[in-house]
Design an enzyme around this catalytic site. Sequence first.
Site, PDB file in Angstrom:
ATOM      1  N   SER B  92       0.829  -1.196   0.000  1.00 65.70           N
ATOM      2  CA  SER B  92       0.000   0.000   0.000  1.00 65.70           C
ATOM      3  C   SER B  92       0.872   1.259   0.000  1.00 65.70           C
ATOM      4  O   SER B  92       1.738   1.395  -0.854  1.00 65.70           O
ATOM      5  CB  SER B  92      -0.942  -0.050   1.207  1.00 65.70           C
ATOM      6  OG  SER B  92      -1.837   1.018   1.174  1.00 65.70           O
ATOM      7  N   ASP B 214      -9.155  -3.853  -6.254  1.00 61.25           N
ATOM      8  CA  ASP B 214      -8.638  -3.177  -5.061  1.00 61.25           C
ATOM      9  C   ASP B 214      -9.573  -2.008  -4.723  1.00 61.25           C
ATOM     10  O   ASP B 214      -9.785  -1.127  -5.558  1.00 61.25           O
ATOM     11  CB  ASP B 214      -7.220  -2.676  -5.363  1.00 61.25           C
ATOM     12  CG  ASP B 214      -6.524  -2.125  -4.151  1.00 61.25           C
ATOM     13  OD1 ASP B 214      -7.199  -1.488  -3.330  1.00 61.25           O
ATOM     14  OD2 ASP B 214      -5.306  -2.321  -4.026  1.00 61.25           O
ATOM     15  N   HIS B 244      -7.599  -4.900  -1.291  1.00 57.56           N
ATOM     16  CA  HIS B 244      -6.356  -4.134  -1.110  1.00 57.56           C
ATOM     17  C   HIS B 244      -5.278  -4.898  -0.328  1.00 57.56           C
ATOM     18  O   HIS B 244      -4.107  -4.844  -0.674  1.00 57.56           O
ATOM     19  CB  HIS B 244      -6.687  -2.823  -0.401  1.00 57.56           C
ATOM     20  CG  HIS B 244      -5.556  -1.856  -0.332  1.00 57.56           C
ATOM     21  ND1 HIS B 244      -4.927  -1.353  -1.451  1.00 57.56           N
ATOM     22  CD2 HIS B 244      -4.913  -1.301   0.732  1.00 57.56           C
ATOM     23  CE1 HIS B 244      -3.976  -0.515  -1.083  1.00 57.56           C
ATOM     24  NE2 HIS B 244      -3.934  -0.479   0.227  1.00 57.56           N
TER      25      HIS B 244
END
Lengths: 243, 296
Positions: B92, B214, B244
Amino acid sequence: MNIQNARRWAPRGKRVWLMSALALCVASGVRLALHPFLGPVMPGVAFCIAAAMVEYFFGLIPSLTVMLLGLGIADFLFVPPYGQIAVIDRADIMLAISYPLVTLSTITLIERLRRSQFSTELIAAVALSRYEMLLRADNERALSRRAVDETHRLVRHLPHYHDAIILLQAVERSAEHGANEMAPGRLFANAHPDDIKRLQRGLQPGRHRVRMASGDGMHRLVECICERFTTHAGEFLILRRID
Amino acid sequence: MTKETPALNASTFYPGSDHAVLMLHGLSSSPLEMRHLARYLNSEGLTTCAPNLHGYSAGTPELRMEAWVAAAVREFDALSARYPRVSVCGLSMGATLALALVHERPTAQAIVLLSVTLDYDGWAMPWYRFLLGWAYYTPLRHRWRYHEEAPFGLRNEALRAKIGRAMQRNDLSEVGPSSISLPALHEASRLAASVKKSLAALKNDCLLIHAIDDETSSPRNAQFVAANVGSTVLRTIYLDDSYHMITSDNEREIVARETAVFLKESEAASSAEGGAKPVVSKALARRLRQMAAIGK
Protein backbone atom coordinates in the site's frame (compact mmCIF):
# COMPACT_ATOMS: atom_id res chain seq x y z
CA MET A 1 -17.74 -11.21 -13.28
CA ASN A 2 -18.44 -7.82 -11.77
CA ILE A 3 -15.32 -5.67 -11.47
CA GLN A 4 -16.22 -2.69 -9.31
CA ASN A 5 -13.11 -0.79 -10.35
CA ALA A 6 -14.37 -0.80 -13.96
CA ARG A 7 -15.91 2.60 -13.25
CA ARG A 8 -12.38 3.94 -12.70
CA TRP A 9 -11.41 3.51 -16.34
CA ALA A 10 -11.07 7.21 -17.12
CA PRO A 11 -7.79 9.08 -16.81
CA ARG A 12 -7.58 11.85 -14.25
CA GLY A 13 -5.70 15.07 -13.67
CA LYS A 14 -5.44 18.60 -15.00
CA ARG A 15 -4.87 17.47 -18.57
CA VAL A 16 -8.34 15.93 -18.67
CA TRP A 17 -9.99 19.24 -17.77
CA LEU A 18 -7.77 21.22 -20.13
CA MET A 19 -8.66 18.93 -23.03
CA SER A 20 -12.35 19.09 -22.10
CA ALA A 21 -12.23 22.89 -22.08
CA LEU A 22 -10.47 22.76 -25.45
CA ALA A 23 -13.20 20.49 -26.85
CA LEU A 24 -15.86 22.93 -25.63
CA CYS A 25 -14.00 25.85 -27.23
CA VAL A 26 -13.58 23.98 -30.53
CA ALA A 27 -17.29 23.04 -30.56
CA SER A 28 -18.26 26.66 -29.88
CA GLY A 29 -15.86 27.88 -32.59
CA VAL A 30 -17.15 25.43 -35.20
CA ARG A 31 -20.78 26.23 -34.43
CA LEU A 32 -20.03 29.97 -34.58
CA ALA A 33 -18.31 29.52 -37.93
CA LEU A 34 -21.32 27.59 -39.26
CA HIS A 35 -23.87 29.94 -37.72
CA PRO A 36 -24.31 32.10 -40.84
CA PHE A 37 -25.31 28.94 -42.77
CA LEU A 38 -27.24 27.05 -40.09
CA GLY A 39 -28.91 29.87 -38.22
CA PRO A 40 -31.14 28.46 -35.45
CA VAL A 41 -31.07 24.89 -36.87
CA MET A 42 -29.40 22.19 -34.72
CA PRO A 43 -27.95 24.56 -32.08
CA GLY A 44 -26.61 21.78 -29.85
CA VAL A 45 -25.16 19.24 -32.28
CA ALA A 46 -21.55 20.48 -32.05
CA PHE A 47 -21.72 20.34 -28.23
CA CYS A 48 -23.31 16.91 -28.32
CA ILE A 49 -20.41 15.63 -30.43
CA ALA A 50 -17.91 17.37 -28.11
CA ALA A 51 -19.51 15.78 -25.04
CA ALA A 52 -19.45 12.35 -26.70
CA MET A 53 -15.77 12.74 -27.63
CA VAL A 54 -14.90 13.89 -24.09
CA GLU A 55 -16.85 10.94 -22.66
CA TYR A 56 -14.94 8.50 -24.88
CA PHE A 57 -11.52 9.86 -23.95
CA PHE A 58 -11.90 11.38 -20.47
CA GLY A 59 -14.96 9.89 -18.76
CA LEU A 60 -18.28 10.81 -17.28
CA ILE A 61 -17.73 13.89 -15.11
CA PRO A 62 -15.86 16.02 -17.70
CA SER A 63 -18.37 14.90 -20.31
CA LEU A 64 -21.39 15.97 -18.22
CA THR A 65 -19.66 19.28 -17.53
CA VAL A 66 -19.12 19.85 -21.26
CA MET A 67 -22.72 18.89 -21.93
CA LEU A 68 -24.16 21.34 -19.37
CA LEU A 69 -21.88 24.21 -20.41
CA GLY A 70 -22.68 23.40 -24.05
CA LEU A 71 -26.41 23.64 -23.30
CA GLY A 72 -25.91 27.11 -21.83
CA ILE A 73 -23.75 28.29 -24.73
CA ALA A 74 -26.07 26.82 -27.36
CA ASP A 75 -29.12 28.41 -25.80
CA PHE A 76 -27.43 31.79 -25.41
CA LEU A 77 -25.71 32.07 -28.78
CA PHE A 78 -27.58 29.89 -31.25
CA VAL A 79 -31.26 29.99 -30.22
CA PRO A 80 -33.20 33.11 -31.24
CA PRO A 81 -33.33 35.73 -29.88
CA TYR A 82 -29.53 35.50 -29.95
CA GLY A 83 -27.51 36.75 -27.01
CA GLN A 84 -30.45 36.84 -24.60
CA ILE A 85 -31.00 34.37 -21.78
CA ALA A 86 -34.08 35.97 -20.20
CA VAL A 87 -36.49 35.08 -23.01
CA ILE A 88 -37.72 31.49 -22.88
CA ASP A 89 -39.82 30.29 -25.81
CA ARG A 90 -40.64 27.05 -27.66
CA ALA A 91 -37.15 26.84 -29.26
CA ASP A 92 -35.49 27.01 -25.83
CA ILE A 93 -37.73 24.28 -24.47
CA MET A 94 -37.13 22.09 -27.55
CA LEU A 95 -33.37 22.46 -27.02
CA ALA A 96 -33.63 21.85 -23.27
CA ILE A 97 -35.44 18.57 -23.93
CA SER A 98 -33.85 17.19 -27.10
CA TYR A 99 -30.19 18.11 -26.48
CA PRO A 100 -29.81 16.53 -23.00
CA LEU A 101 -31.86 13.51 -24.11
CA VAL A 102 -29.67 12.73 -27.12
CA THR A 103 -26.42 13.64 -25.41
CA LEU A 104 -27.14 11.71 -22.20
CA SER A 105 -28.17 8.64 -24.19
CA THR A 106 -24.92 8.78 -26.15
CA ILE A 107 -22.81 9.41 -23.05
CA THR A 108 -24.48 6.58 -21.14
CA LEU A 109 -23.88 4.09 -23.92
CA ILE A 110 -20.26 5.14 -24.32
CA GLU A 111 -19.72 4.97 -20.54
CA ARG A 112 -21.14 1.46 -20.37
CA LEU A 113 -18.97 0.32 -23.25
CA ARG A 114 -15.84 1.90 -21.78
CA ARG A 115 -16.50 0.25 -18.41
CA SER A 116 -16.99 -3.10 -20.11
CA GLN A 117 -13.80 -2.56 -22.10
CA PHE A 118 -11.78 -1.70 -18.98
CA SER A 119 -13.26 -4.63 -17.09
CA THR A 120 -12.29 -6.97 -19.93
CA GLU A 121 -8.78 -5.52 -20.04
CA LEU A 122 -8.39 -6.13 -16.30
CA ILE A 123 -9.62 -9.72 -16.56
CA ALA A 124 -7.27 -10.27 -19.50
CA ALA A 125 -4.41 -8.89 -17.37
CA VAL A 126 -5.25 -11.44 -14.65
CA ALA A 127 -5.39 -14.23 -17.23
CA LEU A 128 -2.00 -13.20 -18.62
CA SER A 129 -0.50 -13.07 -15.11
CA ARG A 130 -1.82 -16.55 -14.37
CA TYR A 131 -0.55 -17.87 -17.71
CA GLU A 132 2.94 -16.55 -16.97
CA MET A 133 2.85 -18.01 -13.45
CA LEU A 134 1.79 -21.31 -15.00
CA LEU A 135 4.66 -21.19 -17.49
CA ARG A 136 7.20 -20.50 -14.75
CA ALA A 137 5.79 -23.36 -12.67
CA ASP A 138 5.94 -25.54 -15.79
CA ASN A 139 9.59 -24.59 -16.24
CA GLU A 140 10.33 -25.52 -12.64
CA ARG A 141 8.58 -28.85 -13.14
CA ALA A 142 10.64 -29.48 -16.26
CA LEU A 143 13.83 -28.64 -14.37
CA SER A 144 12.87 -31.00 -11.55
CA ARG A 145 12.09 -33.76 -14.05
CA ARG A 146 15.42 -33.21 -15.75
CA ALA A 147 17.19 -33.39 -12.38
CA VAL A 148 15.43 -36.66 -11.58
CA ASP A 149 16.39 -38.08 -14.99
CA GLU A 150 19.99 -37.01 -14.46
CA THR A 151 20.02 -38.61 -11.02
CA HIS A 152 18.83 -41.87 -12.56
CA ARG A 153 21.55 -41.61 -15.23
CA LEU A 154 24.13 -41.00 -12.52
CA VAL A 155 22.90 -43.96 -10.52
CA ARG A 156 23.20 -46.18 -13.61
CA HIS A 157 26.56 -44.66 -14.59
CA LEU A 158 28.36 -45.26 -11.30
CA PRO A 159 28.14 -49.06 -11.12
CA HIS A 160 28.50 -49.46 -14.90
CA TYR A 161 31.84 -47.61 -15.10
CA HIS A 162 32.93 -48.35 -11.55
CA ASP A 163 36.31 -49.76 -12.59
CA ALA A 164 37.10 -46.93 -15.04
CA ILE A 165 36.37 -43.88 -12.86
CA ILE A 166 39.35 -41.70 -12.01
CA LEU A 167 37.60 -39.04 -9.95
CA LEU A 168 34.23 -37.46 -9.06
CA GLN A 169 33.83 -33.77 -8.47
CA ALA A 170 30.90 -31.92 -6.92
CA VAL A 171 30.42 -28.55 -8.63
CA GLU A 172 29.47 -25.69 -6.37
CA ARG A 173 28.48 -22.46 -8.07
CA SER A 174 29.63 -20.33 -5.19
CA ALA A 175 33.02 -22.09 -4.87
CA GLU A 176 36.21 -20.49 -6.12
CA HIS A 177 37.76 -22.01 -9.23
CA GLY A 178 39.41 -25.28 -8.29
CA ALA A 179 38.00 -25.37 -4.77
CA ASN A 180 35.29 -27.91 -5.59
CA GLU A 181 35.09 -31.04 -3.50
CA MET A 182 36.68 -34.06 -5.17
CA ALA A 183 36.37 -37.77 -4.45
CA PRO A 184 38.86 -40.35 -5.79
CA GLY A 185 37.72 -43.13 -8.07
CA ARG A 186 39.14 -46.58 -8.51
CA LEU A 187 41.91 -45.39 -10.92
CA PHE A 188 42.76 -42.23 -9.00
CA ALA A 189 45.99 -43.64 -7.54
CA ASN A 190 47.22 -44.60 -11.04
CA ALA A 191 46.91 -41.07 -12.46
CA HIS A 192 50.00 -38.87 -12.65
CA PRO A 193 50.03 -36.38 -9.69
CA ASP A 194 50.62 -33.40 -12.04
CA ASP A 195 47.56 -34.33 -14.07
CA ILE A 196 45.50 -34.65 -10.91
CA LYS A 197 46.58 -31.14 -9.86
CA ARG A 198 45.70 -29.81 -13.33
CA LEU A 199 42.27 -31.45 -13.21
CA GLN A 200 41.63 -30.15 -9.70
CA ARG A 201 42.28 -26.60 -10.88
CA GLY A 202 39.57 -26.72 -13.51
CA LEU A 203 37.87 -29.90 -14.63
CA GLN A 204 35.56 -29.32 -17.59
CA PRO A 205 33.14 -31.69 -19.34
CA GLY A 206 34.63 -33.20 -22.52
CA ARG A 207 37.59 -35.29 -23.56
CA HIS A 208 40.88 -35.23 -21.62
CA ARG A 209 44.23 -37.04 -21.89
CA VAL A 210 45.62 -38.24 -18.58
CA ARG A 211 48.92 -40.01 -17.85
CA MET A 212 48.21 -43.31 -16.16
CA ALA A 213 50.72 -45.65 -14.52
CA SER A 214 51.25 -48.89 -16.42
CA GLY A 215 52.45 -52.14 -15.02
CA ASP A 216 56.16 -51.36 -15.78
CA GLY A 217 56.16 -48.24 -13.58
CA MET A 218 55.99 -45.89 -16.56
CA HIS A 219 53.13 -43.45 -17.31
CA ARG A 220 51.38 -43.44 -20.66
CA LEU A 221 48.67 -41.18 -22.06
CA VAL A 222 45.16 -42.52 -21.83
CA GLU A 223 41.99 -41.07 -23.42
CA CYS A 224 39.44 -40.05 -20.79
CA ILE A 225 36.02 -38.41 -20.82
CA CYS A 226 34.43 -36.08 -18.26
CA GLU A 227 30.63 -36.04 -18.04
CA ARG A 228 28.35 -33.60 -16.21
CA PHE A 229 25.32 -34.76 -14.18
CA THR A 230 22.86 -32.07 -13.05
CA THR A 231 20.92 -33.81 -10.29
CA HIS A 232 18.48 -32.54 -7.67
CA ALA A 233 21.34 -32.76 -5.13
CA GLY A 234 23.67 -30.59 -7.23
CA GLU A 235 26.00 -30.86 -10.18
CA PHE A 236 28.67 -33.56 -10.47
CA LEU A 237 31.53 -34.14 -12.89
CA ILE A 238 32.81 -37.69 -13.39
CA LEU A 239 36.10 -38.34 -15.16
CA ARG A 240 36.57 -41.85 -16.44
CA ARG A 241 38.88 -43.74 -18.70
CA ILE A 242 37.62 -44.71 -22.18
CA ASP A 243 38.33 -48.31 -22.90
CA MET B 1 -6.83 7.72 23.47
CA THR B 2 -5.60 4.61 21.69
CA LYS B 3 -6.47 1.12 22.81
CA GLU B 4 -3.81 -0.72 20.82
CA THR B 5 -1.50 -3.16 22.51
CA PRO B 6 2.29 -2.63 22.23
CA ALA B 7 2.83 -6.13 20.79
CA LEU B 8 0.76 -5.28 17.71
CA ASN B 9 3.16 -2.66 16.40
CA ALA B 10 6.50 -4.21 17.35
CA SER B 11 9.18 -4.62 14.66
CA THR B 12 9.78 -8.12 13.41
CA PHE B 13 13.05 -9.66 12.28
CA TYR B 14 13.60 -13.19 10.98
CA PRO B 15 17.28 -14.00 10.26
CA GLY B 16 18.11 -16.09 7.20
CA SER B 17 20.49 -15.94 4.23
CA ASP B 18 22.68 -13.00 3.16
CA HIS B 19 19.79 -11.58 1.12
CA ALA B 20 17.70 -9.38 3.41
CA VAL B 21 14.25 -7.97 2.62
CA LEU B 22 13.11 -4.73 4.22
CA MET B 23 9.32 -4.87 4.49
CA LEU B 24 7.39 -1.62 4.77
CA HIS B 25 3.79 -1.73 5.96
CA GLY B 26 0.92 0.58 5.02
CA LEU B 27 0.13 4.08 6.30
CA SER B 28 -0.32 4.43 10.08
CA SER B 29 -0.31 0.66 10.35
CA SER B 30 2.05 -1.89 11.85
CA PRO B 31 4.51 -4.63 10.80
CA LEU B 32 1.75 -7.08 11.68
CA GLU B 33 0.24 -6.78 8.19
CA MET B 34 3.50 -8.12 6.71
CA ARG B 35 3.74 -11.05 9.12
CA HIS B 36 2.51 -13.83 6.83
CA LEU B 37 4.72 -12.70 3.95
CA ALA B 38 7.76 -12.19 6.23
CA ARG B 39 7.42 -15.71 7.61
CA TYR B 40 7.04 -17.25 4.17
CA LEU B 41 10.07 -15.41 2.75
CA ASN B 42 12.06 -16.48 5.79
CA SER B 43 11.00 -20.10 5.29
CA GLU B 44 12.39 -19.74 1.76
CA GLY B 45 15.75 -18.76 3.26
CA LEU B 46 15.58 -14.96 3.08
CA THR B 47 16.24 -12.62 5.98
CA THR B 48 13.21 -10.43 6.60
CA CYS B 49 12.87 -7.26 8.61
CA ALA B 50 9.56 -5.42 9.07
CA PRO B 51 10.40 -2.35 11.14
CA ASN B 52 8.25 0.06 13.07
CA LEU B 53 9.08 3.43 11.48
CA HIS B 54 9.07 6.48 13.73
CA GLY B 55 6.59 9.07 12.46
CA TYR B 56 4.96 6.65 10.01
CA SER B 57 3.84 3.58 11.92
CA ALA B 58 0.92 3.42 14.32
CA GLY B 59 1.74 4.37 17.88
CA THR B 60 4.40 6.94 16.95
CA PRO B 61 3.93 10.73 16.70
CA GLU B 62 2.89 11.79 13.21
CA LEU B 63 5.73 13.39 11.27
CA ARG B 64 6.22 14.78 7.78
CA MET B 65 6.88 12.45 4.88
CA GLU B 66 10.56 13.44 4.73
CA ALA B 67 10.89 11.87 8.21
CA TRP B 68 9.21 8.68 6.93
CA VAL B 69 11.74 8.38 4.12
CA ALA B 70 14.62 9.15 6.51
CA ALA B 71 13.43 6.43 8.93
CA ALA B 72 13.15 3.91 6.08
CA VAL B 73 16.63 4.87 4.82
CA ARG B 74 18.06 4.31 8.32
CA GLU B 75 16.55 0.82 8.42
CA PHE B 76 17.88 0.09 4.94
CA ASP B 77 21.38 1.28 5.86
CA ALA B 78 21.35 -0.85 9.01
CA LEU B 79 20.51 -3.92 6.93
CA SER B 80 23.03 -3.01 4.22
CA ALA B 81 25.77 -2.90 6.85
CA ARG B 82 25.06 -6.54 7.73
CA TYR B 83 23.87 -8.09 4.48
CA PRO B 84 25.41 -7.83 0.99
CA ARG B 85 22.00 -7.82 -0.71
CA VAL B 86 18.99 -5.88 0.51
CA SER B 87 15.67 -5.77 -1.31
CA VAL B 88 12.71 -3.61 -0.41
CA CYS B 89 9.10 -4.76 -0.28
CA GLY B 90 6.19 -2.44 0.48
CA LEU B 91 2.45 -2.78 0.88
CA SER B 92 0.00 0.00 0.00
CA MET B 93 1.54 3.35 1.01
CA GLY B 94 4.53 1.27 2.15
CA ALA B 95 5.09 0.48 -1.54
CA THR B 96 5.14 4.20 -2.31
CA LEU B 97 7.56 4.67 0.58
CA ALA B 98 9.65 1.82 -0.86
CA LEU B 99 9.85 3.68 -4.19
CA ALA B 100 11.03 6.81 -2.37
CA LEU B 101 13.55 4.73 -0.42
CA VAL B 102 14.97 3.05 -3.52
CA HIS B 103 15.30 6.46 -5.15
CA GLU B 104 17.50 7.43 -2.18
CA ARG B 105 19.33 4.09 -2.13
CA PRO B 106 19.59 2.78 -5.72
CA THR B 107 21.86 -0.06 -4.56
CA ALA B 108 18.81 -2.04 -3.46
CA GLN B 109 18.72 -5.46 -5.10
CA ALA B 110 15.03 -5.46 -6.04
CA ILE B 111 11.79 -3.74 -5.18
CA VAL B 112 8.45 -5.46 -4.63
CA LEU B 113 5.35 -3.24 -4.78
CA LEU B 114 2.19 -4.77 -3.34
CA SER B 115 -1.01 -2.79 -3.91
CA VAL B 116 1.03 0.30 -4.64
CA THR B 117 -0.96 3.43 -3.72
CA LEU B 118 -0.23 6.68 -5.50
CA ASP B 119 -3.87 7.77 -5.44
CA TYR B 120 -6.67 6.65 -3.15
CA ASP B 121 -9.00 6.02 -6.09
CA GLY B 122 -10.45 2.55 -5.49
CA TRP B 123 -14.16 1.83 -5.72
CA ALA B 124 -14.77 2.09 -1.95
CA MET B 125 -13.22 5.53 -1.53
CA PRO B 126 -15.75 8.18 -0.45
CA TRP B 127 -16.94 10.62 -3.15
CA TYR B 128 -15.61 13.57 -1.10
CA ARG B 129 -12.06 12.18 -1.21
CA PHE B 130 -10.94 15.02 -3.51
CA LEU B 131 -11.99 17.58 -0.89
CA LEU B 132 -9.65 16.20 1.76
CA GLY B 133 -6.65 17.91 0.17
CA TRP B 134 -8.30 21.26 0.88
CA ALA B 135 -9.73 20.18 4.24
CA TYR B 136 -6.16 19.85 5.48
CA TYR B 137 -5.88 23.66 5.41
CA THR B 138 -8.97 24.10 7.60
CA PRO B 139 -9.57 23.46 11.34
CA LEU B 140 -10.75 19.99 10.32
CA ARG B 141 -7.09 19.04 10.11
CA HIS B 142 -6.89 18.01 13.76
CA ARG B 143 -10.50 16.90 14.19
CA TRP B 144 -11.44 14.74 11.25
CA ARG B 145 -10.15 11.18 10.75
CA TYR B 146 -10.78 8.78 7.91
CA HIS B 147 -12.45 5.73 9.47
CA GLU B 148 -11.93 2.33 7.89
CA GLU B 149 -15.15 0.55 7.00
CA ALA B 150 -16.03 -2.81 5.52
CA PRO B 151 -14.63 -4.46 3.47
CA PHE B 152 -11.36 -3.46 5.30
CA GLY B 153 -9.37 -4.38 2.19
CA LEU B 154 -10.50 -8.00 2.39
CA ARG B 155 -12.55 -10.06 -0.04
CA ASN B 156 -12.45 -13.03 2.32
CA GLU B 157 -15.68 -12.62 4.27
CA ALA B 158 -14.71 -14.74 7.27
CA LEU B 159 -11.49 -12.80 7.73
CA ARG B 160 -13.40 -9.55 7.19
CA ALA B 161 -15.79 -10.38 10.03
CA LYS B 162 -12.86 -11.21 12.30
CA ILE B 163 -11.11 -7.95 11.43
CA GLY B 164 -14.33 -6.02 11.97
CA ARG B 165 -14.53 -7.39 15.51
CA ALA B 166 -10.83 -6.69 16.10
CA MET B 167 -11.24 -3.07 14.95
CA GLN B 168 -14.07 -2.54 17.41
CA ARG B 169 -11.78 -3.69 20.23
CA ASN B 170 -8.50 -2.03 19.14
CA ASP B 171 -7.34 0.90 17.03
CA LEU B 172 -5.12 -1.48 15.12
CA SER B 173 -5.65 -4.83 13.47
CA GLU B 174 -3.53 -7.15 11.38
CA VAL B 175 -4.75 -5.43 8.20
CA GLY B 176 -4.21 -1.87 9.34
CA PRO B 177 -5.53 0.90 11.56
CA SER B 178 -9.20 1.62 12.21
CA SER B 179 -8.72 5.28 11.32
CA ILE B 180 -6.16 7.55 9.63
CA SER B 181 -5.67 11.22 10.45
CA LEU B 182 -5.94 13.99 7.88
CA PRO B 183 -2.29 15.12 8.28
CA ALA B 184 -1.13 11.53 7.60
CA LEU B 185 -3.25 11.41 4.43
CA HIS B 186 -1.90 14.80 3.38
CA GLU B 187 1.71 13.63 3.86
CA ALA B 188 0.90 10.45 1.95
CA SER B 189 -0.33 12.55 -0.98
CA ARG B 190 2.89 14.59 -0.86
CA LEU B 191 4.95 11.40 -0.83
CA ALA B 192 3.03 10.00 -3.81
CA ALA B 193 3.47 13.24 -5.74
CA SER B 194 7.24 13.21 -5.18
CA VAL B 195 7.50 9.52 -6.10
CA LYS B 196 5.61 10.01 -9.38
CA LYS B 197 8.33 12.41 -10.54
CA SER B 198 11.20 10.05 -9.73
CA LEU B 199 9.88 6.77 -11.15
CA ALA B 200 11.88 6.93 -14.38
CA ALA B 201 15.15 7.05 -12.43
CA LEU B 202 14.52 3.67 -10.78
CA LYS B 203 16.52 0.89 -12.45
CA ASN B 204 16.14 -1.90 -9.87
CA ASP B 205 14.39 -5.18 -10.61
CA CYS B 206 10.73 -4.52 -9.93
CA LEU B 207 7.76 -6.75 -9.11
CA LEU B 208 4.26 -5.28 -9.06
CA ILE B 209 1.35 -7.22 -7.59
CA HIS B 210 -2.09 -5.60 -7.58
CA ALA B 211 -5.68 -6.76 -7.24
CA ILE B 212 -7.93 -5.59 -10.08
CA ASP B 213 -10.78 -4.98 -7.64
CA ASP B 214 -8.64 -3.18 -5.06
CA GLU B 215 -11.13 -0.99 -3.20
CA THR B 216 -8.50 1.50 -2.01
CA SER B 217 -6.18 2.02 -4.97
CA SER B 218 -7.40 1.10 -8.42
CA PRO B 219 -5.18 -0.88 -10.84
CA ARG B 220 -4.46 2.47 -12.53
CA ASN B 221 -1.80 2.91 -9.81
CA ALA B 222 0.05 -0.25 -10.84
CA GLN B 223 -0.41 0.60 -14.52
CA PHE B 224 1.08 4.05 -13.92
CA VAL B 225 4.13 2.61 -12.15
CA ALA B 226 4.58 -0.10 -14.81
CA ALA B 227 4.40 2.49 -17.58
CA ASN B 228 6.82 4.94 -15.99
CA VAL B 229 9.36 2.98 -13.95
CA GLY B 230 12.84 2.70 -15.51
CA SER B 231 13.45 -0.93 -14.48
CA THR B 232 14.63 -3.29 -17.19
CA VAL B 233 13.38 -6.29 -15.21
CA LEU B 234 9.70 -5.65 -14.50
CA ARG B 235 7.12 -8.28 -13.66
CA THR B 236 3.46 -7.36 -13.16
CA ILE B 237 0.94 -9.71 -11.59
CA TYR B 238 -2.77 -8.93 -11.34
CA LEU B 239 -5.03 -10.79 -8.92
CA ASP B 240 -8.79 -11.23 -9.17
CA ASP B 241 -9.79 -12.75 -5.82
CA SER B 242 -8.43 -10.13 -3.43
CA TYR B 243 -9.00 -6.54 -2.43
CA HIS B 244 -6.36 -4.13 -1.11
CA MET B 245 -4.71 -6.25 1.62
CA ILE B 246 -3.24 -8.85 -0.71
CA THR B 247 -0.83 -10.12 1.95
CA SER B 248 -3.78 -11.27 4.08
CA ASP B 249 -6.58 -11.94 1.59
CA ASN B 250 -7.60 -14.98 -0.48
CA GLU B 251 -4.49 -14.99 -2.67
CA ARG B 252 -1.86 -14.41 0.02
CA GLU B 253 -0.13 -17.69 -0.83
CA ILE B 254 0.27 -16.62 -4.47
CA VAL B 255 1.61 -13.23 -3.36
CA ALA B 256 4.11 -14.86 -1.01
CA ARG B 257 5.25 -17.46 -3.53
CA GLU B 258 5.66 -15.04 -6.41
CA THR B 259 7.52 -12.57 -4.19
CA ALA B 260 9.95 -15.27 -3.04
CA VAL B 261 10.46 -16.56 -6.59
CA PHE B 262 11.09 -13.06 -7.92
CA LEU B 263 13.58 -12.14 -5.18
CA LYS B 264 15.50 -15.37 -5.67
CA GLU B 265 15.58 -14.95 -9.44
CA SER B 266 16.78 -11.37 -9.06
CA GLU B 267 19.53 -12.55 -6.71
CA ALA B 268 20.54 -15.41 -9.02
CA ALA B 269 20.56 -13.21 -12.12
CA SER B 270 22.82 -10.64 -10.50
CA SER B 271 25.21 -13.12 -8.91
CA ALA B 272 28.69 -13.44 -10.45
CA GLU B 273 28.21 -17.16 -11.11
CA GLY B 274 25.16 -16.48 -13.30
CA GLY B 275 22.97 -18.83 -11.32
CA ALA B 276 19.74 -17.88 -13.05
CA LYS B 277 17.44 -20.84 -13.62
CA PRO B 278 17.70 -22.16 -17.16
CA VAL B 279 14.57 -22.03 -19.33
CA VAL B 280 13.76 -25.57 -20.40
CA SER B 281 10.01 -25.16 -20.91
CA LYS B 282 9.41 -24.45 -24.61
CA ALA B 283 6.20 -22.57 -23.83
CA LEU B 284 8.02 -20.27 -21.41
CA ALA B 285 10.83 -19.71 -23.91
CA ARG B 286 8.24 -18.75 -26.54
CA ARG B 287 6.50 -16.37 -24.13
CA LEU B 288 9.81 -14.74 -23.16
CA ARG B 289 10.65 -14.27 -26.86
CA GLN B 290 7.23 -12.65 -27.41
CA MET B 291 7.77 -10.31 -24.46
CA ALA B 292 11.25 -9.42 -25.70
CA ALA B 293 9.81 -8.66 -29.14
CA ILE B 294 7.16 -6.40 -27.57
CA GLY B 295 9.84 -4.61 -25.57
CA LYS B 296 11.89 -3.78 -28.72
